[in-house]
Design an enzyme around this catalytic site. Structure first.
Site, short mmCIF file in Angstrom:
data_model
loop_
_atom_site.label_atom_id
_atom_site.label_comp_id
_atom_site.label_asym_id
_atom_site.label_seq_id
_atom_site.Cartn_x
_atom_site.Cartn_y
_atom_site.Cartn_z
N GLY A 163 0.76 -1.24 0.00
CA GLY A 163 0.00 0.00 0.00
C GLY A 163 0.79 1.29 0.00
O GLY A 163 0.23 2.36 -0.25
N ASP A 164 2.10 1.23 0.26
CA ASP A 164 2.95 2.44 0.22
C ASP A 164 4.35 2.02 -0.21
O ASP A 164 5.34 2.40 0.42
CB ASP A 164 2.97 3.13 1.58
CG ASP A 164 3.62 4.51 1.53
OD1 ASP A 164 3.79 5.06 0.41
OD2 ASP A 164 3.98 5.04 2.60
N LEU A 165 4.43 1.27 -1.30
CA LEU A 165 5.67 0.60 -1.66
C LEU A 165 6.56 1.45 -2.56
O LEU A 165 6.91 1.07 -3.67
CB LEU A 165 5.36 -0.75 -2.33
CG LEU A 165 6.52 -1.75 -2.41
CD1 LEU A 165 7.10 -2.04 -1.03
CD2 LEU A 165 6.09 -3.02 -3.08
#
Length: 288
Positions: A195-197
């Site tokens: 989700g926040d890669l």
């Protein structure tokens, strides 16, 4: 007259959260609303910790996300959660090492297994956070509608209300929203996504890559890959090729990269202001 009590020191807060003593605790500065620390617990385990007053929910959500990602058999590695209590998150310390092409390929294969582990629905059973921004994780059944309603619209409204985007900017993004069903590509089941890669959340250790700072939820697997491409990553071509070999991507995925980048770019507008307006609008125009 009673005297005001002072907040415990970071070392004391970490010791209380971990229910053990702290041999050493070195400050590493701050990030967003929390201070960062590294050190050693009394039992000899090296740790990395975040300490934040007022953001206990955000740190608790991060801990839950790390544990959930860790449940994916054979998936991408994440640090062990040593403690999460109130505004303190204590993680195992990851030793960092230079990136290599072989490690990048292994990351691609393991990320595919994380995504394959799936999720009950798009969204999550708990509220989410992206840095200090809340994420609406209300579950949904169709990704295009969920992505528009739970990711793009809230941040679009926030950016417009704070004056970071004007009405013409918002209109361009609303045109994307009106076409999202056609832009989203073939339907896929919910994937277990980080989700926040972005590249800063990939640590390269001697034991392999380790993913940190997730905003984990049931999402579209192309979102993680698009985020890796947003700010670049070492050996990106090897990551993508190994992923595609392990879990083939659907036709047209490269054309959909800007769609998946809209949310992180909107988040950057909300966090950092108009400096991210141009790349956000560029991504929207590539879709229209």
């Amino acid at each position: 007259m009673p005297q005001p009590t002072s907040a415990p020191s970071p070392a004391a807060a970490i010791a209380a959260a971990a229910s053990t003593g702290v041999r050493s605790c070195t400050p590493l500065g701050s990030s967003h609303a929390w201070t960062l620390h590294r050190g050693e617990l009394a039992d000899g385990r090296p740790f990395f910790a975040k300490v934040a007053d007022g953001y206990a929910e955000a740190l608790g959500s991060e801990a839950a996300g790390l544990r959930w990602l860790a449940e994916a058999a054979g998936g991408a590695a994440v640090p062990e959660v040593l403690a999460a209590d109130g505004g303190v998150l204590v993680l195992e310390l990851v030793r960092e090492h230079g990136a290599s092409a072989d490690a990048a390929a292994e990351l691609g294969r393991r990320l595919a297994l994380t995504h394959r582990a799936g999720a009950p629905s798009f969204g999550a059973s708990r509220p989410g956070w992206l840095a200090t921004l809340p994420l609406d994780n209300t579950p949904g059944e169709r990704w295009p509608e969920w992505y528009a309603r739970r990711r793009l619209l809230p941040y679009l409204r926030d950016a417009r209300d704070r004056g970071f985007l004007d009405s013409a900017d918002a209109a361009e993004l609303e045109r994307v929203l009106s076409r999202i069903d056609g832009l989203a590509g073939p339907g896929e089941p919910p994937a277990r996504v980080h989700g926040d890669l972005w590249s800063g959340n990939v640590l390269w250790s001697p034991e392999g890559t380790v993913l940190i700072d997730p905003a984990a939820h049931g999402g579209h697997r192309e979102t993680d890959l698009a985020m890796l491409q947003l700010f670049g990553a070492p050996h990106l071509d090897r990551i993508l090729a190994a992923y595609d070999e392990a879990f083939p991507l659907t036709e047209g995925w490269r054309a959909r990269v800007p769609l998946h980048q809209l949310h992180p770019l909107l988040a950057h507008v909300c966090l950092f202001g108009r400096s991210y307006r141009t790349p956000l609008l560029d991504a929207a125009r590539r879709l229209l």
